[in-house]
Design a protein around this motif. Structure first.
Motif, PDB file in Angstrom:
ATOM      1  N   TYR A   1       1.041  -1.368   0.057  1.00 39.60           N
ATOM      2  CA  TYR A   1       0.210   0.093   0.317  1.00 39.60           C
ATOM      3  C   TYR A   1       0.547   1.160  -0.586  1.00 39.60           C
ATOM      4  CZ  TYR A   1      -4.259  -2.646   0.932  1.00 39.60           C
ATOM      5  OH  TYR A   1      -5.452  -3.559   0.532  1.00 39.60           O
TER       6      TYR A   1
ATOM      7  N   PRO B   1       4.028   0.847  -4.442  1.00 38.80           N
ATOM      8  CA  PRO B   1       3.097   2.105  -5.115  1.00 38.80           C
ATOM      9  C   PRO B   1       4.087   3.192  -5.304  1.00 38.80           C
ATOM     10  CG  PRO B   1       1.261   1.432  -3.396  1.00 38.80           C
ATOM     11  CD  PRO B   1       3.105   0.939  -3.231  1.00 38.80           C
TER      12      PRO B   1
ATOM     13  N   PRO C   1      -3.711  -0.452  -4.092  1.00 42.06           N
ATOM     14  CA  PRO C   1      -3.137   0.849  -4.894  1.00 42.06           C
ATOM     15  C   PRO C   1      -2.493   0.205  -6.329  1.00 42.06           C
ATOM     16  CG  PRO C   1      -2.770   0.417  -3.282  1.00 42.06           C
ATOM     17  CD  PRO C   1      -3.322  -0.754  -3.143  1.00 42.06           C
ATOM     18  N   LEU C   2      -1.648  -0.724  -7.045  1.00 42.61           N
ATOM     19  CA  LEU C   2      -1.105  -0.728  -7.915  1.00 42.61           C
ATOM     20  C   LEU C   2      -2.143  -0.177  -9.578  1.00 42.61           C
ATOM     21  CD1 LEU C   2       1.249  -2.256  -9.295  1.00 42.61           C
ATOM     22  CD2 LEU C   2       0.256  -4.278  -9.372  1.00 42.61           C
TER      23      LEU C   2
ATOM     24  N   THR D   1      -2.085   3.139  -9.458  1.00 42.53           N
ATOM     25  CA  THR D   1      -0.775   4.972  -9.473  1.00 42.53           C
ATOM     26  C   THR D   1      -0.176   3.951 -11.209  1.00 42.53           C
ATOM     27  OG1 THR D   1      -0.574   3.354  -7.417  1.00 42.53           O
ATOM     28  CG2 THR D   1       1.560   4.260  -8.883  1.00 42.53           C
TER      29      THR D   1
END
Length: 317
Positions: free
Chosen positions: A41, A45, A164-165, A168
């Protein structure tokens, strides 16, 4: 470069940090879960955003890497499915067999090895590789883990949007396309670089801790076919895929092959534990996965040393 110097410069730093994590996990009650959360997290990212916005790789190369990853995943999954079936494996062990044969530890092992072996371009290529593999892993990978139990594989696909990947990657590519990436010497970019750089040693420590928690005694011999596919067949397939895709940059092609040759991904154990059903025999799917990860990681040290020597020499690609 000699094999010894290659080992000392590209592999030994990785082994040393992972060993520190292994010793820590063996002697202290350390949970890798919290470190994993921080990595997924926050650290990754930052690493992905900074790498994608500052890399010299062009858009065509980024697409080529993604296409290569998907082709490699498809070919290896087909080979592993056929091999596992021929060996008489039944679900959920068959799905686990395919998982550990296909998916590479491209993150907490592959990124630092690629950087030590091929510099900043190696790291950039490895980051793009892991982004593409993450998409494949949370779609095809979850399906493979869940098909023997009837679990809802769509839950795994939704997992892509829970981390979040994906956001991002979208943000980084949008920033590049719109031309709004801050200069490298600004506080924002230097902070992202600082946080992203810390991802590499932390991921190696996590790898060591997780290996220390692995019970590998139950299936050391049974995982040999899967480890053989992952560590011996996969690099050959990767060379073929790289030739077909036709990477413009030779270093990118070589890092692609190196990433494909990494040992089994730790994430396969997570997917197996989450989605695979109970095994009817005396060996659980999670035990099979953890053993394959451990054994493939051990044998990767000499094998990757030799592979890096071949790739750096230009004998192939």
């Amino acid at each position: 470069m000699s094999l010894l110097s290659i080992f000392a410069t590209a592999i030994l730093p990785i082994v040393a940090i992972a060993t520190a994590g292994f010793l820590l996990g063996s002697t202290r009650d350390v949970e890798a879960g919290s470190l994993n959360t921080v990595t997924v997290y926050v650290l990754v990212p930052a690493l992905v955003f900074h790498t994608l916005t500052t890399t010299e790789l062009g858009g065509e190369t980024l697409v080529s890497i993604a296409v290569g990853v998907f082709l490699f995943t498809g070919v290896m999954a087909t080979l592993a499915q056929g091999t596992g079936t021929a060996l008489g494996n039944a679900e959920p062990l068959l799905g686990t067999f395919v998982l550990v044969s296909v998916f590479s530890n491209a993150g907490n092992y592959g990124i630092p090895v690629s950087e030590f072996a091929f510099g900043s371009l190696g790291r950039s290529t490895a980051v793009v590789y892991i982004v593409a593999q993450s998409v494949a892993m949370y779609t095809l990978g979850v399906y493979l883990a869940a098909r023997g139990d009837g679990s809802d594989w769509r839950e795994g696909m939704r997992a892509i949007f829970a981390i979040p990947l994906i956001y991002t990657v979208v943000a980084a590519l949008a920033a590049r396309w719109l031309g709004v990436v801050p200069p490298a010497d600004t506080a924002v970019m230097e902070t992202l670089k600082l946080v992203g750089d810390s991802a590499i040693p932390v991921m190696l420590l996590i790898l060591g801790i997780e290996l220390a928690e692995t019970d590998y005694s139950a299936a050391a011999l049974q995982v040999t076919p899967a480890v053989g596919l992952k560590m011996l067949v996969a690099p050959v397939v990767a060379v073929g895929i790289a030739t077909v895709v036709g990477f413009e940059n030779q270093t990118v092609a070589r890092v692609f092959v190196l990433e494909c040759a990494m040992p089994a991904a730790v994430t396969t154990l997570i997917l197996t534990g989450e989605f695979a059903g109970e095994t009817a025999g005396d060996l659980a799917a999670t035990e099979y996965a953890s053993t394959a990860i451990f054994v493939s990681t051990l044998v990767s040290v000499p094998l990757l040393t030799g592979l890096i020597a071949v790739l750096q020499s230009g004998m192939i690609l």
